[in-house]
Design a protein around this motif. Structure first.
Motif, PDB file in Angstrom:
ATOM      1  N   LYS A   4       0.799  -0.900  -0.257  1.00  0.00           N
ATOM      2  CA  LYS A   4       0.256   0.656   0.127  1.00  0.00           C
ATOM      3  C   LYS A   4       0.726   1.244  -0.518  1.00  0.00           C
ATOM      4  O   LYS A   4       0.390   2.089  -0.560  1.00  0.00           O
ATOM      5  N   ARG A   5       2.208   1.075   0.757  1.00  0.00           N
ATOM      6  CA  ARG A   5       2.763   2.089   0.549  1.00  0.00           C
ATOM      7  C   ARG A   5       3.209   2.713  -0.339  1.00  0.00           C
ATOM      8  O   ARG A   5       3.416   3.541  -1.272  1.00  0.00           O
ATOM      9  N   LEU A   6       3.706   2.043  -1.147  1.00  0.00           N
ATOM     10  CA  LEU A   6       4.161   1.853  -2.694  1.00  0.00           C
ATOM     11  C   LEU A   6       3.654   2.928  -3.664  1.00  0.00           C
ATOM     12  O   LEU A   6       3.209   3.106  -4.567  1.00  0.00           O
ATOM     13  N   GLU A   7       1.972   2.063  -3.166  1.00  0.00           N
ATOM     14  CA  GLU A   7       0.725   2.857  -4.310  1.00  0.00           C
ATOM     15  C   GLU A   7       0.613   3.992  -3.896  1.00  0.00           C
ATOM     16  O   GLU A   7      -0.052   4.706  -4.616  1.00  0.00           O
ATOM     17  N   MET A   8       0.711   4.207  -3.022  1.00  0.00           N
ATOM     18  CA  MET A   8       0.333   5.925  -2.185  1.00  0.00           C
ATOM     19  C   MET A   8       1.559   6.260  -2.258  1.00  0.00           C
ATOM     20  O   MET A   8       1.093   7.745  -3.406  1.00  0.00           O
ATOM     21  N   GLU A   9       2.416   5.893  -2.970  1.00  0.00           N
ATOM     22  CA  GLU A   9       3.268   6.871  -3.817  1.00  0.00           C
ATOM     23  C   GLU A   9       2.918   7.319  -5.303  1.00  0.00           C
ATOM     24  O   GLU A   9       3.497   8.972  -5.488  1.00  0.00           O
ATOM     25  N   GLU A  10       2.250   6.317  -5.791  1.00  0.00           N
ATOM     26  CA  GLU A  10       1.596   6.387  -7.004  1.00  0.00           C
ATOM     27  C   GLU A  10       0.560   7.561  -6.941  1.00  0.00           C
ATOM     28  O   GLU A  10       0.836   8.281  -8.041  1.00  0.00           O
ATOM     29  N   ILE A  11      -0.241   7.295  -5.941  1.00  0.00           N
ATOM     30  CA  ILE A  11      -1.295   8.443  -5.823  1.00  0.00           C
ATOM     31  C   ILE A  11      -0.733   9.509  -5.581  1.00  0.00           C
ATOM     32  O   ILE A  11      -1.815  10.324  -6.358  1.00  0.00           O
ATOM     33  N   HIS A  12      -0.306   9.177  -4.870  1.00  0.00           N
ATOM     34  CA  HIS A  12       0.144  10.714  -3.763  1.00  0.00           C
ATOM     35  C   HIS A  12       1.625  11.013  -4.327  1.00  0.00           C
ATOM     36  O   HIS A  12       2.736  11.188  -3.158  1.00  0.00           O
ATOM     37  N   PRO A  13       1.775  11.195  -5.639  1.00  0.00           N
ATOM     38  CA  PRO A  13       3.029  11.480  -5.228  1.00  0.00           C
ATOM     39  C   PRO A  13       4.168  12.956  -4.628  1.00  0.00           C
ATOM     40  O   PRO A  13       5.242  13.248  -4.267  1.00  0.00           O
ATOM     41  N   TYR A  14       3.770  14.161  -4.359  1.00  0.00           N
ATOM     42  CA  TYR A  14       3.938  15.075  -3.467  1.00  0.00           C
ATOM     43  C   TYR A  14       3.481  14.550  -1.715  1.00  0.00           C
ATOM     44  O   TYR A  14       3.474  15.684  -0.982  1.00  0.00           O
ATOM     45  N   GLY A  15       3.315  13.480  -1.903  1.00  0.00           N
ATOM     46  CA  GLY A  15       2.192  12.982  -0.168  1.00  0.00           C
ATOM     47  C   GLY A  15       1.048  13.427   0.104  1.00  0.00           C
ATOM     48  O   GLY A  15       0.384  14.477  -0.970  1.00  0.00           O
ATOM     49  N   MET A  16       0.185  13.096   0.915  1.00  0.00           N
ATOM     50  CA  MET A  16      -0.940  13.631   1.265  1.00  0.00           C
ATOM     51  C   MET A  16      -0.456  14.885   1.739  1.00  0.00           C
ATOM     52  O   MET A  16      -0.007  16.064   2.220  1.00  0.00           O
TER      53      MET A  16
END
Length: 219
Positions: free
Chosen positions: A174-186
């Motif tokens: 999920k962390r890797l997927e989050m980096e793709e969805i939010h490239p600049y973080g939440m």
């Protein structure tokens, strides 16, 4: 030598180091920006006759949770990219952090007070002292963005990320997927509970913090 000192010495970023250390296998990481500088560093030491010594067993005073009251693992030697400016990019939702907090507080020797001290230590430009009331308020919320502007959210994320690196754990799927969805973080600069949609439509955030618009009927 501390992890942060080693990173600076061979000129690599904390994120690159984290990804490299999270891989397993003799060929894993060959293309990493860490591999060649690290190899050259240890090769030079070897040619000089300097032997690398294994880390000594961590003492209780070093912060290891060994059942002692008010003790947590020490992450003082780990530095994240953007940490000194309080601008570490966050790749966990608020709900993810709540789960991590709940699990962490169940560990032997970990207390709420010690956790709050570690989370408070995540701030550098403007020191903050996070409180039990703030922690309780954050834990009572629900939703991927509920609590995104709080000090608990940022401070806890930084602490848990440093702890993950210290323990040599890889980034989760999920962390890797989050980096793709939010490239600049939440987003942490403003609330995310308002969105203008067309009449009849509704919206919500999914488990990754993505906006999902539900189209209503057009009468």
């Amino acid at each position: 030598m501390k992890v942060g000192e080693f990173q600076k010495l061979i000129n690599i970023t904390p994120n690159a180091y984290s990804r490299f250390m999270g891989q397993h296998g003799k060929d894993k990481g060959l293309e990493s920006s860490v591999y060649i500088p690290a190899w050259a560093f240890f090769r030079r030491r070897e040619l000089k006759g300097i032997k690398s010594k294994p880390n000594k067993k961590m003492k209780k005073d070093d912060g290891a949770a060994e059942g002692g009251k008010d003790s947590v693992p020490s992450v003082d030697d780990v530095r994240l990219e953007g940490e000194e400016e309080d601008k570490v990019e966050i790749f966990d939702t608020c709900d993810d952090i709540r789960k991590k907090i709940n699990a962490h507080l169940k560990k032997p020797g970990v207390t709420q007070a010690s956790f709050l001290r570690c989370a408070s230590a995540s701030f550098h430009t403007k020191p903050r002292k996070l409180t039990s009331a703030q922690l309780s308020a954050f834990r009572s919320k629900k939703g991927p963005y509920d609590g995104n502007m709080t000090g608990i959210y940022y401070g806890a994320y930084v602490y848990f990320e440093k702890l993950r690196i210290k323990e040599g754990k890889p980034e989760s799927k999920k962390r890797l997927e989050m980096e793709e969805i939010h490239p600049y973080g939440m987003e942490t600069g403003h609330r995310m509970d308002c969105l203008i949609v067309r009449k009849g439509d509704s919206w919500h955030h999914d488990a990754y913090g993505k906006v999902i618009v539900n189209r209503g009927s057009r009468s």
